[in-house]
Enzyme design. Structure first.
Site, PDB file in Angstrom:
ATOM      1  N   GLU A 149       0.699  -0.638   0.167  1.00 15.20           N
ATOM      2  CA  GLU A 149       0.131   0.150   0.359  1.00 15.20           C
ATOM      3  C   GLU A 149       0.568   1.086  -0.400  1.00 15.20           C
ATOM      4  OE1 GLU A 149      -3.239  -0.320   3.110  1.00 15.20           O
ATOM      5  OE2 GLU A 149      -4.328  -1.848   1.816  1.00 15.20           O
ATOM      6  N   CYS A 154       7.276  12.515   1.523  1.00 13.90           N
ATOM      7  CA  CYS A 154       8.122  13.149   1.870  1.00 13.90           C
ATOM      8  C   CYS A 154       9.067  14.674   1.765  1.00 13.90           C
ATOM      9  CB  CYS A 154       9.189  11.780   1.895  1.00 13.90           C
ATOM     10  SG  CYS A 154      10.942  12.308   2.753  1.00 13.90           S
ATOM     11  N   CYS A 156      11.939  15.579   2.932  1.00 15.66           N
ATOM     12  CA  CYS A 156      13.416  15.309   3.642  1.00 15.66           C
ATOM     13  C   CYS A 156      14.162  16.069   2.649  1.00 15.66           C
ATOM     14  CB  CYS A 156      13.687  14.688   3.917  1.00 15.66           C
ATOM     15  SG  CYS A 156      14.141  13.265   1.885  1.00 15.66           S
ATOM     16  N   GLU A 306      -7.131  -8.125  -0.566  1.00 18.02           N
ATOM     17  CA  GLU A 306      -6.969  -8.119   0.661  1.00 18.02           C
ATOM     18  C   GLU A 306      -8.482  -7.457   0.654  1.00 18.02           C
ATOM     19  OE1 GLU A 306      -4.784  -5.402   3.348  1.00 18.02           O
ATOM     20  OE2 GLU A 306      -2.749  -6.098   2.687  1.00 18.02           O
ATOM     21  N   PHE A 356      -7.647  -6.837  17.133  1.00 17.54           N
ATOM     22  CA  PHE A 356      -9.408  -6.732  16.874  1.00 17.54           C
ATOM     23  C   PHE A 356      -9.323  -7.327  15.350  1.00 17.54           C
ATOM     24  CE2 PHE A 356      -8.759  -5.780  21.244  1.00 17.54           C
ATOM     25  CZ  PHE A 356      -8.604  -6.696  22.153  1.00 17.54           C
TER      26      PHE A 356
END
Ligand code: GLA
Ligand code: ZN
Length: 666
Positions: A149, A154, A156, A306, A356
């Site tokens: 995923e 970023c 930086c 998924e 959970f």
């Protein structure tokens, strides 16, 4: 990676159970009982694969891969780059992302690496090479799953430098960049590349061309990182096939671009079933829209990588799928072009954030628990649906969905900053078409329109000149187009088009945009059928944006609806314009669902699109088609009639269609 049947299985995290060989043993037996034929391994295994820098341990993984294979279970092998070990973040701070406010993150969570860091790439390369050498050519491994995923950004110093290089390659000179960004505005002419910084809460947020380019750049960086990992593995295993798991309504990566680099598209599907504000049919349509998008990215079957067999633990309220809904949602994926039904996760972890989250095997380890039983039923059904594996879908209608357009539309400031509801707009069109049983693809502005009968351009704010010309050509040659408000407004740099708009489409539509008015959330404007309209549309209400169109003086569009109130009363709210051998519909606002149902019933017929199911279906029953197969799904809690048969609550029927007629497959 054709294995001639549908894949069934999911993410498996044995690294969390290495101290429990009894559980690993039990997993194999339970997988066989659940008709599992594939698992995804290694997604988050880096700290076990390389517990200390340069100290690699792959035997445990090979043992598991081979034990599963001996039991008929294939492996999709992931590279571990999505989550790094603590030692790596500690020793090499540059691998940790910097946020937009320029603070560097501490060691935390996952999916938070700097994709520009040479050190990160070196460490990823080293572990990926080990995996490739060990598992390349292994018949157990059918697919490589790069990272997990991918997303986020970023800021930086390494990424700032890359961004400037990316801009230099795109524009060549500061002069060209200043022009593309209209940087003269607020005296922003850049005179040194070093003056350019990524958008920041305490920094630049007014140069919208810059913000759009930053999104393009971040998307390109993710794709670059994907290619980097893929090519490391491919260098050792030339025949390897690759996927990356994509996400719902995802914003950060141009998936049309990424899909070109993938062998197989896969995605992670977590609908919020049983929300009080939504019927199961509405949730199913929302999910179907995503399945169709992911099918369209390559125009080929995708993998459902998924899904939860029961519930998640991260939605505002995590509701259990009611009995039968796991089967409904699994088979819906197949109906829309998936060659798999996979879950996150096989076995629930004992601790940390996802303890959970739903799993096929819960903490009680019981095979008589409902998620396990329903998963086993799905597995058995998928075995009966083996003929679906690898089959395509008919080309019928296309909805234009383009990442640069979405970025520009949402990043702009204009007639409605309270939200334009872009995805809602797509859904208005999609739902009507899907309910009518029309197969819908989602195309970008680079996609071919060949073979489609109907093309819908919803809020195509950033409309490329070449695509406008192709859309006109498509209609001229006999196609049907639907164009909505806030289309053809800006160019690729978010610079406003000069002259009449929708840019490039005024001839096609037989009108131009004269004005656009924003509505507050609760505001509506009545619209009524236009006198003498060539197509009867129902009275409806306009919301969100009201475009005020002026009909062309020569060859004008024919109004279908007119606004019935406000200062623009009497102006066309919907119109149709015959053009060449085809026709173009124009919608000036966002309307109630029945308007789209009526419009698309007519437009699909005019475009010669036949519905998946030859007979009308009751409300809440949806049909979808793969080549040679008809799927009919009852998305309601009560039995429903379809094609002379009674479908139970949430039931699915699948017919194989041949020259001799229809034969029930499931
Ligand atoms: C994502 C991730 C998984 C897991 C699930 C939980 O899809 O890829 O690792 O966190 O969400 O729903
Ligand atoms: Zn960075």
């Amino acid at each position: 990676m054709q294995i001639g049947r549908l894949l069934h299985g999911g993410d498996y995290n044995p690294e969390q159970w290495l101290d429990r060989p009894d559980i690993l043993e039990q997993d194999v037996a339970l997988m066989k009982q659940a008709h599992v034929n594939v698992v995804t391994l290694g997604v988050f295994s880096w700290s076990v694969l390389e517990p200390q820098e340069g100290d690699y341990h792959l035997d445990w993984l090979a043992d598991i891969v081979h034990r599963l294979y001996a039991n008929g279970i294939y492996t999709i092998l992931a590279t571990p780059s999505a989550a790094r070990p603590a030692w790596l973040a500690q020793k090499y701070p540059e691998v940790r992302r910097v946020r937009a406010d320029r603070t560097r993150e501490l060691y935390r969570r996952r999916q938070n690496y700097c994709y520009s860091s040479p050190i990160y790439r070196e460490k990823v390369r080293a572990v990926d090479e080990r995996l490739a050498r060990r598992f390349g050519g292994d018949p157990a491994v059918i697919l490589w799953h790069i990272s997990n995923e991918m997303g986020g950004d970023c800021h930086c110093p390494l990424c700032q430098a890359e961004f400037r290089r990316w801009l230099q390659a795109r524009y060549g000179s500061l002069e060209a960049l200043n022009k593309a960004w209209n940087a003269r505005f607020w005296s922003h002419d850049y005179t040194d590349w070093e003056q350019i910084e990524s958008p920041a809460p305490q920094g630049e947020d007014a140069v919208q061309g810059l913000a759009l380019d930053w999104k393009r750049f971040v998307s390109d960086r993710h794709i670059d990182f994907f290619k980097f990992e893929r090519d490391v593995v491919r260098g050792i295993v030339p025949e390897a096939k690759f996927t990356a798991n994509l996400m719902y309504r995802f914003h950060d990566i141009d998936y049309h671009d990424l899909a070109r680099e993938l062998d197989v598209v896969s995605w992670d599907n977590y609908p919020t079933w049983h929300k009080p504000a939504e019927t199961v049919e509405q949730t199913a349509l929302d999910t179907a829209m995503m399945h169709d998008l992911f099918y369209s990215l390559k125009g080929r079957p995708f993998l459902l990588m998924e899904s939860s067999p029961s519930f998640t633990n991260w939605q505002p309220v995590s509701k259990q799928k009611k009995p039968g809904v796991a089967m409904l949602s699994a088979l819906q994926a197949v109906a829309h072009g998936s060659d798999s039904v996979c879950y996150f996760q096989w076995r629930a972890s004992r601790g940390a954030e996802e303890k959970f989250h739903g799993a096929v095997v819960g903490h009680d380890g019981r095979a008589d628990a409902r998620p396990f039983r329903e998963t086993a039923q799905v597995g058995a059904a998928l075995e009966r649906l083996a003929p679906a594996a690898g089959t395509g879908r008919p080309r019928q209608a296309a909805i234009v969905h383009d990442w640069p357009n979405m970025w520009a539309l949402e990043g702009s400031s204009g007639p409605r900053n309270a939200g334009l509801g872009y995805w809602h707009e797509l859904a208005c069109h999609y739902n009507a078409l899907a309910r009518a049983g029309v197969t819908v693809d989602f195309v970008g502005q680079d996609s071919s329109l060949d073979g489609y009968g109907l093309v819908v351009a919803p809020m195509l704010y950033l409309l490329r000149e070449d695509f406008a010309a192709r859309l006109c050509g498509f209609v001229r040659a006999g196609g049907t187009a639907v164009v909505t408000c806030w289309t053809g407004v800006v160019d690729e740099s978010d610079l406003c088009r000069l002259g009449d708009t929708p840019y490039g489409l005024t001839g096609l539509l037989g009108l131009r945009r004269a004005e656009i008015d924003g509505l507050y959330d609760e505001e509506r404007r009545r619209c009524t059928p236009a006198a003498g309209a060539p197509l009867a549309l129902p009275a409806t209400q306009a919301s969100v944006l009201c475009e005020v169109a002026a009909l062309a003086e020569e060859d004008p569009a024919l109004p279908l609806l007119t606004y019935a109130e406000d200062y623009f009363a009497g102006c066309p709210a919907a119109a149709v314009h015959p053009y060449g051998a085809g026709r173009a519909y124009y919608l000036a606002s966002r309307f109630t669902p029945d308007l789209y149902d009526a419009l698309y019933a007519a437009a699909a017929g005019q475009a010669g699109l036949t519905p998946a199911c030859p007979q009308p279906l009751p409300r809440g029953v949806l049909a979808a088609r793969r080549d040679g197969l008809l799927f009919v799904q009852n998305c309601t809690a009560a039995p429903a009639e379809a094609l002379g048969e009674t479908l139970p609550a949430y039931g699915t029927a699948v017919w194989r269609e041949g020259a001799e007629g229809r034969e029930r497959l499931l």
